[in-house]
Design a protein around this motif. Structure first.
Motif, PDB file in Angstrom:
ATOM      1  N   ARG A   8       0.784  -1.280  -0.111  1.00  0.00           N
ATOM      2  CA  ARG A   8       0.014   0.080   0.020  1.00  0.00           C
ATOM      3  C   ARG A   8       0.817   1.298   0.063  1.00  0.00           C
ATOM      4  NH1 ARG A   8      -5.173  -1.679   1.019  1.00  0.00           N
ATOM      5  NH2 ARG A   8      -5.456  -3.703   2.051  1.00  0.00           N
ATOM      6  N   ASN A   9       0.243   2.468  -0.322  1.00  0.00           N
ATOM      7  CA  ASN A   9       1.091   3.536  -0.405  1.00  0.00           C
ATOM      8  C   ASN A   9       2.343   3.621  -1.419  1.00  0.00           C
ATOM      9  OD1 ASN A   9      -0.853   4.468   1.758  1.00  0.00           O
ATOM     10  ND2 ASN A   9       0.562   3.629   3.224  1.00  0.00           N
ATOM     11  N   HIS A  10       2.107   2.875  -2.613  1.00  0.00           N
ATOM     12  CA  HIS A  10       2.762   2.798  -3.444  1.00  0.00           C
ATOM     13  C   HIS A  10       2.373   3.224  -4.703  1.00  0.00           C
ATOM     14  CE1 HIS A  10       5.557   0.942  -0.254  1.00  0.00           C
ATOM     15  NE2 HIS A  10       6.602   0.761  -1.065  1.00  0.00           N
ATOM     16  N   THR A  11       3.203   3.534  -5.616  1.00  0.00           N
ATOM     17  CA  THR A  11       2.739   3.647  -7.113  1.00  0.00           C
ATOM     18  C   THR A  11       3.042   2.075  -7.856  1.00  0.00           C
ATOM     19  OG1 THR A  11       3.450   5.892  -7.333  1.00  0.00           O
ATOM     20  CG2 THR A  11       3.143   4.516  -9.237  1.00  0.00           C
ATOM     21  N   LEU A  12       1.920   1.482  -8.236  1.00  0.00           N
ATOM     22  CA  LEU A  12       1.861   0.126  -8.906  1.00  0.00           C
ATOM     23  C   LEU A  12       2.157   0.076 -10.269  1.00  0.00           C
ATOM     24  CD1 LEU A  12      -0.785  -1.512  -6.622  1.00  0.00           C
ATOM     25  CD2 LEU A  12       1.735  -1.790  -6.239  1.00  0.00           C
ATOM     26  N   VAL A  13       3.021  -0.350 -10.908  1.00  0.00           N
ATOM     27  CA  VAL A  13       3.104  -0.434 -12.285  1.00  0.00           C
ATOM     28  C   VAL A  13       2.791  -2.314 -12.544  1.00  0.00           C
ATOM     29  CG1 VAL A  13       4.562  -0.547 -14.398  1.00  0.00           C
ATOM     30  CG2 VAL A  13       4.551   1.125 -12.485  1.00  0.00           C
ATOM     31  N   TYR A  14       2.091  -2.536 -13.604  1.00  0.00           N
ATOM     32  CA  TYR A  14       1.627  -3.888 -13.872  1.00  0.00           C
ATOM     33  C   TYR A  14       2.124  -4.398 -15.184  1.00  0.00           C
ATOM     34  CZ  TYR A  14      -1.664  -2.975 -10.187  1.00  0.00           C
ATOM     35  OH  TYR A  14      -2.127  -2.314  -9.194  1.00  0.00           O
ATOM     36  N   VAL A  15       2.387  -5.735 -15.511  1.00  0.00           N
ATOM     37  CA  VAL A  15       3.308  -6.315 -16.520  1.00  0.00           C
ATOM     38  C   VAL A  15       2.326  -7.714 -17.077  1.00  0.00           C
ATOM     39  CG1 VAL A  15       5.245  -7.242 -17.514  1.00  0.00           C
ATOM     40  CG2 VAL A  15       5.315  -5.627 -15.556  1.00  0.00           C
ATOM     41  N   ALA A  16       2.135  -7.521 -18.481  1.00  0.00           N
ATOM     42  CA  ALA A  16       1.357  -8.687 -18.890  1.00  0.00           C
ATOM     43  C   ALA A  16       2.176  -9.284 -20.083  1.00  0.00           C
ATOM     44  CB  ALA A  16      -0.074  -8.313 -19.684  1.00  0.00           C
ATOM     45  N   VAL A  17       2.200 -10.442 -20.084  1.00  0.00           N
ATOM     46  CA  VAL A  17       2.922 -11.124 -21.200  1.00  0.00           C
ATOM     47  C   VAL A  17       1.957 -11.813 -22.155  1.00  0.00           C
ATOM     48  CG1 VAL A  17       4.585 -12.641 -21.858  1.00  0.00           C
ATOM     49  CG2 VAL A  17       4.980 -11.450 -19.773  1.00  0.00           C
ATOM     50  N   ASP A  18       1.977 -11.493 -23.340  1.00  0.00           N
ATOM     51  CA  ASP A  18       0.856 -12.030 -24.463  1.00  0.00           C
ATOM     52  C   ASP A  18      -0.680 -11.717 -23.814  1.00  0.00           C
ATOM     53  OD1 ASP A  18       2.935 -12.420 -26.333  1.00  0.00           O
ATOM     54  OD2 ASP A  18       3.224 -14.459 -25.517  1.00  0.00           O
ATOM     55  N   GLN A  19      -0.902 -10.684 -23.296  1.00  0.00           N
ATOM     56  CA  GLN A  19      -2.275 -10.541 -22.653  1.00  0.00           C
ATOM     57  C   GLN A  19      -2.415 -11.021 -21.282  1.00  0.00           C
ATOM     58  OE1 GLN A  19      -3.670  -8.210 -24.175  1.00  0.00           O
ATOM     59  NE2 GLN A  19      -2.079  -8.078 -25.920  1.00  0.00           N
ATOM     60  N   LYS A  20      -1.550 -11.825 -20.877  1.00  0.00           N
ATOM     61  CA  LYS A  20      -1.839 -12.649 -19.502  1.00  0.00           C
ATOM     62  C   LYS A  20      -0.983 -11.882 -18.454  1.00  0.00           C
ATOM     63  CE  LYS A  20      -1.352 -16.982 -17.418  1.00  0.00           C
ATOM     64  NZ  LYS A  20      -0.775 -18.447 -17.379  1.00  0.00           N
ATOM     65  N   MET A  21      -1.588 -11.393 -17.334  1.00  0.00           N
ATOM     66  CA  MET A  21      -1.011 -10.934 -16.335  1.00  0.00           C
ATOM     67  C   MET A  21       0.181 -11.495 -15.633  1.00  0.00           C
ATOM     68  SD  MET A  21      -2.564  -7.898 -16.056  1.00  0.00           S
ATOM     69  CE  MET A  21      -1.565  -7.386 -14.830  1.00  0.00           C
ATOM     70  N   ALA A  22       1.333 -11.146 -15.535  1.00  0.00           N
ATOM     71  CA  ALA A  22       2.572 -11.630 -15.454  1.00  0.00           C
ATOM     72  C   ALA A  22       3.352 -11.405 -14.161  1.00  0.00           C
ATOM     73  CB  ALA A  22       3.489 -11.541 -16.500  1.00  0.00           C
ATOM     74  N   GLY A  23       3.229  -9.975 -13.755  1.00  0.00           N
ATOM     75  CA  GLY A  23       3.668  -9.482 -12.613  1.00  0.00           C
ATOM     76  C   GLY A  23       3.337  -8.107 -12.179  1.00  0.00           C
ATOM     77  N   ALA A  24       4.286  -7.532 -11.312  1.00  0.00           N
ATOM     78  CA  ALA A  24       3.922  -6.023 -10.812  1.00  0.00           C
ATOM     79  C   ALA A  24       5.140  -5.568 -10.128  1.00  0.00           C
ATOM     80  CB  ALA A  24       2.681  -6.035  -9.829  1.00  0.00           C
ATOM     81  N   PHE A  25       5.350  -4.284 -10.275  1.00  0.00           N
ATOM     82  CA  PHE A  25       6.338  -3.470  -9.542  1.00  0.00           C
ATOM     83  C   PHE A  25       5.594  -2.386  -8.564  1.00  0.00           C
ATOM     84  CE2 PHE A  25       8.124  -5.122 -13.480  1.00  0.00           C
ATOM     85  CZ  PHE A  25       9.620  -5.417 -12.925  1.00  0.00           C
ATOM     86  N   ALA A  26       6.025  -2.231  -7.529  1.00  0.00           N
ATOM     87  CA  ALA A  26       5.607  -1.283  -6.396  1.00  0.00           C
ATOM     88  C   ALA A  26       6.964  -0.276  -6.355  1.00  0.00           C
ATOM     89  CB  ALA A  26       5.306  -1.731  -4.814  1.00  0.00           C
TER      90      ALA A  26
END
Length: 638
Positions: A443-461
């Motif tokens: 929480r209290n972070h900026t979240l960036v999400y990652v998808a590989v070939d339209q499938k959710m694959a990870g995230a960065f805070a």
């Protein structure tokens, strides 16, 4: 023969120029000492021959008192105001009129010696500031077509390439294009530990290249460099007067008139009231003229102020004048811009999640390959994190497309990577990912999400990291009784989390740049004197609105121009140092003023009781002046 005569004349001319320079530099001290020698000679001759050698004392008057008395006469004519120098001259003349030539000569000698010492002390504190001007080289090695030529630093233009050898000072603000080295930046930032500089790093004029051969591209003209701006600030600081000094100067004009009036009364009243002889009455009036003069009071501020400004400059705290340093001690609250001030201003990856099925090394390297083609600060943070984890250069990417405000996509090894905000992805897919990993996402972070070939694959805070110095600085400021308030555009939840992390007293959330001025006005209504600390161009209106504006040295030029105090190193602990310096300076000034006034009152009282002679009165008066000057010069110490 003619050649030898020319050489002899040239040598004599050179010695004559040196002699003139010495007289010009030390003339006041030489005249004072010569006056003292003549006074001593007059006393010895009169004791041996038992004759009145008033003519020797007269010469001592003229030589010893030349600088001080002539200055007093000129200032009186120019400003049409009586001054301390004129009072001393009148006292000496009065002593001579009643045949107290020796006392008058002693008065002139001690007063002139005190004035010469004061001039020396003031010059010392001024030199401590102005010594910065000696740090910049006069010439630079300009490289043209692989050839070097020496040119004046003022001729350098942005884009020029210069060569800087080990041990030399950097001649201009520039960017390293070849080589690496350690730079001693102590003259600019006050930081004693040398800093490693590599290709593309910026280096500042006036700093020292310690051990590497550098080729650097000039980024600013000489007059626009940070060094030149510092010199300009130094010159401003030397001419701007603190409120206490302005008050004393106004008080002096009134006080001198009061002393003259009291002296006139002393010329007559004691003779009729106490039955004193006319000789004693006039003598006591002259002593009163000496001991009541406000020399020590006048000298109680300027040496301390200039010394404090010089002390700050050595520590990388540039103060644009004593008025700002004096006001700093009176602050009740200090407002901080968050980004780039309390925080480093660059987001960093605080947490990462990889559920792609690929190894971390492969996954993070692919993300960096995509983001390496974008210029967003969040992308730069992802690239930095990938290089830290994989310890390898980013992979090659293809078909990179940026969707401004949302994210970026591209292909690595034939797979499509999509990186960005939650809004960039299919709502149903995003909701399933959030439901699965909601507890893990910080929480209290900026979240960036990652998808590989339209499938959710990870995230960065990601999070803008708090400066290491922020917590310690906030704690120290609280010890000084100063409330700290953070101004941030973040929402209430994020602002509260940062408050807990930094320890600031309060925060104003959702504070857009255009609302900062209004926030400073509201804080001023609540607390009184409020300072502002910022670094960006959007902080300049608030810096101008505050009682004392403080800019971070790595900030925008507009913020540096608007601020009253500049921290050359982005270290908030320097603010606490500046407050400590300000409070110490104010304490010394108050101590000086109290001592000066007490000494004047004491000497006037013992003179009325006829317990003191003119020489002792002069010693007490001028001794107190020298003491307050030396007390002020204590501010030069670290």
């Amino acid at each position: 023969m003619l050649k030898e005569m020319d050489l002899h004349l040239a040598a004599n001319s050179s010695r004559l120029d040196q002699w003139r320079a010495t007289i010009k530099k030390h003339g006041e001290m030489i005249a004072a000492l010569l006056g003292g020698v003549l006074t001593l000679a007059g006393y010895v001759v009169s004791e041996i021959t038992d004759t009145n050698v008033w003519y020797i004392y007269l010469v001592a008057y003229l030589i010893g008192g030349y600088y001080q008395i002539s200055t007093g006469i000129k200032d009186t004519i120019k400003n049409r105001e009586l001054n301390v120098e004129l009072l001393m001259g009148l006292a000496a003349i009065g002593a001579a009129c009643i045949s107290h030539w020796l006392e008058g000569a002693v008065l002139i000698f001690i007063f002139a010696l005190s004035g010469a010492l004061e001039t020396y002390s003031m010059a010392k504190s001024s030199r401590a500031i102005s010594s910065l001007m000696d740090l910049q080289p006069e010439t630079a090695r300009l490289i043209i077509n692989n050839q070097e030529q020496q040119i004046a630093v003022g001729q350098l233009q942005p884009g020029d390439v210069i060569h800087v050898k080990p041990g030399e000072r950097i001649p201009a603000d520039s960017r390293i294009i070849l080589g690496e080295t350690t730079i001693d930046e102590s003259s600019m930032t006050g930081e004693s530990v040398p800093v490693l500089k590599k290709i593309d790093d910026l280096i500042m004029a006036g700093t020292v290249n310690i051990d590497g051969n550098l080729h650097a591209e000039v980024t600013r003209k000489n007059e626009d460099s940070m060094f030149s701006k510092i010199i300009e600030l130094v010159q401003t600081a030397q001419t701007e007067k603190a409120p206490s000094q302005l008050f004393i100067e106004r008080f002096e004009k009134i006080y001198v008139k009061i002393v003259i009036a009291l002296t006139v009364l002393m010329l007559f009243l004691p003779h009729y009231l106490f039955g004193w002889s006319w000789s004693d009455t006039i003598y006591r009036a002259m002593v009163m003229l000496v001991v009541a003069s406000p020399c020590a009071l006048v000298a109680s501020t300027m040496p301390a102020v200039l010394s404090a400004v010089a002390n700050g400059a050595r520590k990388g705290i540039l103060i644009k004048g004593g008025v700002h340093l004096e006001q700093l001690a009176g602050l009740k609250a200090l407002a901080f811009d968050k980004t780039g001030t309390l925080t480093r201003g660059k987001p960093e990856v605080d947490w990462a999640l990889n559920v792609s099925g690929f190894a971390d090394r492969e996954f993070y390297a692919a993300v960096a390959a995509i983001e390496n083609n974008a210029s967003h600060p969040l992308g730069e943070a992802l690239v930095a994190y990938s290089q830290k984890v994989t310890k390898a250069s980013p992979l090659e990417s293809e078909n990179v497309k940026v969707k401004p405000g949302f994210g970026v996509s591209g292909e690595v090894d034939g797979r499509l990577y999509t990186i960005g905000k939650a809004e960039l992805f299919d709502e149903k897919t995003m909701q399933q990912f959030m439901n699965t990993y909601e507890r893990e996402l910080p929480r209290n972070h900026t979240l960036v999400y990652v998808a590989v070939d339209q499938k959710m694959a990870g995230a960065f805070a990601l999070k803008d990291q708090i400066r290491d110095s922020s917590v310690a600085a906030i704690k120290t400021l609280h010890q000084y009784g100063i409330q700290t308030i953070m101004l941030t555009g973040d929402n209430e939840k994020t602002a509260r989390a940062i408050q807990q992390e930094t320890g600031v007293s309060a925060y104003i959330a959702n504070c857009l740049p255009e609302n900062k001025v209004q926030a400073i006005k509201q804080l001023a209504e609540k607390y009184g004197a409020v300072g502002m600390v910022g670094d960006g161009i959007n902080d300049t209106p608030a810096l101008a609105q505050s009682s004392v504006g403080i800019a971070m040295g790595g900030g925008n030029d507009a913020a540096l121009a608007t601020a009253d105090i500049i921290l050359m190193k982005n270290d908030l602990q320097r603010i606490a140092d500046a407050v400590r310096l300000s409070k110490r300076m104010n304490r010394i000034i108050k101590m000086n003023m109290a001592f000066a006034l007490s000494m004047i009152a004491f000497l006037m009282a013992v003179n009325l009781l006829q317990f003191i002679s003119m020489p002792l009165g002069v010693i007490g008066h001028e001794g107190s002046t020298i003491l307050v000057i030396l007390n002020g010069l204590r501010m030069l110490r670290g």
